[in-house]
Scaffold this motif. Structure first.
Motif, PDB file in Angstrom:
ATOM      1  N   LEU A  62     -22.582 -52.284 -12.850  1.00 17.82           N
ATOM      2  CA  LEU A  62     -21.891 -51.137 -12.274  1.00 17.82           C
ATOM      3  C   LEU A  62     -20.995 -51.637 -11.146  1.00 17.82           C
ATOM      4  CD1 LEU A  62     -25.002 -48.792 -12.056  1.00 17.82           C
ATOM      5  CD2 LEU A  62     -23.308 -48.893 -13.890  1.00 17.82           C
ATOM      6  N   ASP A  63     -20.408 -50.753 -10.428  1.00 23.47           N
ATOM      7  CA  ASP A  63     -19.560 -51.113  -9.300  1.00 23.47           C
ATOM      8  C   ASP A  63     -20.429 -51.568  -8.126  1.00 23.47           C
ATOM      9  OD1 ASP A  63     -17.200 -51.443  -7.849  1.00 23.47           O
ATOM     10  OD2 ASP A  63     -17.306 -49.402  -7.056  1.00 23.47           O
ATOM     11  N   GLY A  64     -20.707 -52.850  -8.048  1.00 20.14           N
ATOM     12  CA  GLY A  64     -21.512 -53.392  -6.965  1.00 20.14           C
ATOM     13  C   GLY A  64     -23.018 -53.278  -7.156  1.00 20.14           C
ATOM     14  N   ARG A  65     -23.459 -52.691  -8.244  1.00 23.93           N
ATOM     15  CA  ARG A  65     -24.886 -52.534  -8.547  1.00 23.93           C
ATOM     16  C   ARG A  65     -25.111 -52.838 -10.021  1.00 23.93           C
ATOM     17  NH1 ARG A  65     -28.231 -50.139  -5.038  1.00 23.93           N
ATOM     18  NH2 ARG A  65     -29.445 -48.934  -6.514  1.00 23.93           N
ATOM     19  N   TYR A  66     -26.368 -52.704 -10.439  1.00 20.20           N
ATOM     20  CA  TYR A  66     -26.743 -52.940 -11.828  1.00 20.20           C
ATOM     21  C   TYR A  66     -27.654 -51.820 -12.279  1.00 20.20           C
ATOM     22  CZ  TYR A  66     -25.051 -57.567 -10.693  1.00 20.20           C
ATOM     23  OH  TYR A  66     -24.257 -58.609 -10.286  1.00 20.20           O
ATOM     24  N   ARG A  67     -27.679 -51.593 -13.589  1.00 19.75           N
ATOM     25  CA  ARG A  67     -28.582 -50.596 -14.176  1.00 19.75           C
ATOM     26  C   ARG A  67     -29.327 -51.244 -15.334  1.00 19.75           C
ATOM     27  NH1 ARG A  67     -25.326 -46.282 -15.990  1.00 19.75           N
ATOM     28  NH2 ARG A  67     -25.464 -45.435 -13.908  1.00 19.75           N
TER      29      ARG A  67
END
Length: 131
Positions: A62-67
């Motif tokens: 994601l934008d700067g994160r993960y899922r």
């Protein structure tokens, strides 16, 4: 996969893995690997007691994160099982590791199966030993 072998499930449980190309540092990869391993073990022990099934693992950038989306098509978590305290030691471990990763964990209970949706951030390395 060794987890399938250790549970004697190599022929009746399929694992599908999909995801973006992701390179994580060790401070993130190790706790995430432990979360995934525990989720797989829980599914193998509890979700497929009457036969085989399928586990799906997806990792999205994601934008700067993960899922991470982990799902199985077993009968689902019983309504009386509450995360994290109403479950096993493994549920408490998953909860603690998700907090370590600065993450948020959501559990969905569709009519069939269980879905864990885990959003987290890559951890920044910090010096652990004073010199």
């Amino acid at each position: 996969m060794q987890l399938l072998e250790s549970h004697g499930r190599t022929s009746d449980v399929k694992i599908r893995i999909h995801g973006d190309h992701v390179e994580l540092n060790m401070d993130t990869a190790v706790p995430l690997g432990l979360v995934i391993s525990e989720l797989i073990s829980n599914s193998l022990k509890h979700a497929f007691t009457d036969g085989g099934g399928e586990i799906s693992i997806e990792l999205e950038k994601l934008d700067g994160r993960y899922r991470l989306i982990f799902a199985d098509n077993g009968p689902g978590l019983p309504e009386n099982v509450k995360f994290p305290d109403g479950g096993s030691f493994g549920f408490r471990m998953i909860d603690n590791l998700s907090k370590q990763l600065g993450g948020h964990l959501e559990i969905r209970r569709p009519p069939r199966g269980t879905i864990f949706i885990f959003e987290f951030s890559e951890q920044v390395y910090s010096e652990r030993i004073d010199t």
